[in-house]
Enzyme design. Structure first.
Site, mmCIF file in Angstrom:
data_model
loop_
_atom_site.group_PDB
_atom_site.id
_atom_site.type_symbol
_atom_site.label_atom_id
_atom_site.label_comp_id
_atom_site.label_asym_id
_atom_site.label_seq_id
_atom_site.Cartn_x
_atom_site.Cartn_y
_atom_site.Cartn_z
ATOM 1 N N CYS A 133 0.823 -1.206 0.000
ATOM 2 C CA CYS A 133 0.000 0.000 0.000
ATOM 3 C C CYS A 133 0.854 1.252 0.000
ATOM 4 O O CYS A 133 1.394 1.643 1.040
ATOM 5 C CB CYS A 133 -0.939 -0.003 1.213
ATOM 6 S SG CYS A 133 -2.020 1.444 1.306
ATOM 7 N N CYS A 136 -0.479 4.057 2.227
ATOM 8 C CA CYS A 136 -0.249 3.827 3.654
ATOM 9 C C CYS A 136 1.198 4.094 4.053
ATOM 10 O O CYS A 136 1.463 4.673 5.112
ATOM 11 C CB CYS A 136 -0.589 2.379 4.016
ATOM 12 S SG CYS A 136 -2.212 1.803 3.479
ATOM 13 N N ASP A 137 2.145 3.680 3.218
ATOM 14 C CA ASP A 137 3.539 3.605 3.655
ATOM 15 C C ASP A 137 4.521 4.476 2.885
ATOM 16 O O ASP A 137 5.693 4.535 3.241
ATOM 17 C CB ASP A 137 4.011 2.141 3.579
ATOM 18 C CG ASP A 137 3.200 1.227 4.483
ATOM 19 O OD1 ASP A 137 2.750 1.704 5.548
ATOM 20 O OD2 ASP A 137 2.998 0.054 4.130
#
Length: 321
Positions: A133, A136-137
């Site tokens: 992701c 997300c990261d």
């Protein structure tokens, strides 16, 4: 018999449970025997979930959601659903231990599973440089060299997004052409931070505490080489967990459960779906939580319209049959 059973313990399932419990529906939530909490249990720092200015560990976020659901009266069972009988007013849910629960409404929130490369150390390095992701990261890879594996629209979108943070982004694809749309290809081709590695397949991940590099194999001649990098983003797709409802609930062409408009209503009355299992696009914790809210409110409205004697029977019973 219950008023409502929720299947799945990710953000969608727990949020649905919180709303249903606060509406005095006494929900029963069936979590997994081995994967309770969903994909976020495998995630380290979560910095984009509202309300946590300093971020929060994925498992801590899910444990907080579970505690909140239980605080309002949700009963949680750690087992796996093996069979669903969804037709009729009363739904039946069979668990791995043989117990069968009945309910007037079911919320199906089993999420999706990212496809993996299937190589050594992929799971071990998850959250330590291996990610599925970018949204997300990506923030954690400022001024780093990273790679994205994949050749579809998702991979191109991930790679382009990651150039906001990374110094260099390799796109690794096992063929010599992409399956992504021309628009997405052109966007990636024109980005000076992106370099394509054609006919390459990731076969090794190197690093102890954090990813330090990968080994790739040429799919044409079989030669291997090493690339030094700090992050590996795998973008080869995700599969919604719908095996329990095949042949019962209508599915979209992409495999997600079909719902009516922006609601959570499926083709079977009294059955609702929420989270990544209906969402092929965003797949974020916060969107899944919002979807769980919708499902709980839809289920509450549905239950309010059922015959009073049926509701009274469900309210008076909370037993395994």
């Amino acid at each position: 018999m219950r008023e409502i059973i929720i299947i799945g313990s990710g953000p969608a399932g727990y949020t649905a449970a919180i709303y249903a419990a606060r509406a005095n529906l006494r929900p029963l939530l069936i979590a997994s025997s081995v994967e309770a909490g969903g994909e976020l249990m495998k995630t380290t720092e979560v910095e984009n979930y509202p309300g946590f200015a300093d971020g929060i560990q994925g498992p801590d976020l899910m444990m907080a959601m579970q505690a909140q659901a239980e605080r309002f009266g949700t009963e949680i069972v750690l087992d796996d659903v093996t069979k669903l009988e969804l037709d009729g007013e009363v739904k039946r849910v069979t668990l791995g231990n043989g117990d069968v629960y009945e309910a007037l409404a079911v919320i199906f929130a089993t999420g999706s599973a990212y496809r993996k490369l299937g190589i050594d150390d992929e799971d071990r390095m998850s959250g330590h440089g291996v990610s599925w992701c970018a949204t997300c990261d990506g923030f954690f890879f400022r001024q780093k060299t990273i790679a994205v594996v994949g050749g579809g629209d998702s991979a191109m979108e991930e790679a382009t997004f990651l150039t906001r943070f990374a110094e260099k982004v390799y796109v690794i694809h096992r063929k010599d052409s992409l399956r992504a749309s021309k628009t997405m290809q052109d966007r990636a081709f024109n980005d000076p931070k992106i370099e394509f590695l054609w006919n390459k397949e990731v076969v090794h991940i190197y690093g102890d505490e954090l990813v330090t590099g990968i080994g790739v194999m040429d799919t044409v001649d079989g030669t291997e080489s090493t690339i030094d990098l700090s992050g590996l983003f795998i973008a080869i797709g995700a599969d919604p967990r719908t095996h329990l409802v095949h042949g019962q609930l209508d599915l979209n062409p992409d495999g997600t459960i079909a719902v009516a408009g922006r609601s959570s209503r499926t083709n079977i009355t009294g059955v609702f779906a929420a989270g990544d299992v209906i969402d092929p696009t965003y797949r974020q914790a916060v969107t899944a939580a919002g979807s769980g809210t919708v499902a709980a409110l839809d289920a509450e409205h549905y239950l309010a319209g059922l015959p009073k004697e049926l509701l009274a029977k469900a309210e008076s019973q909370s037993v395994t049959v």
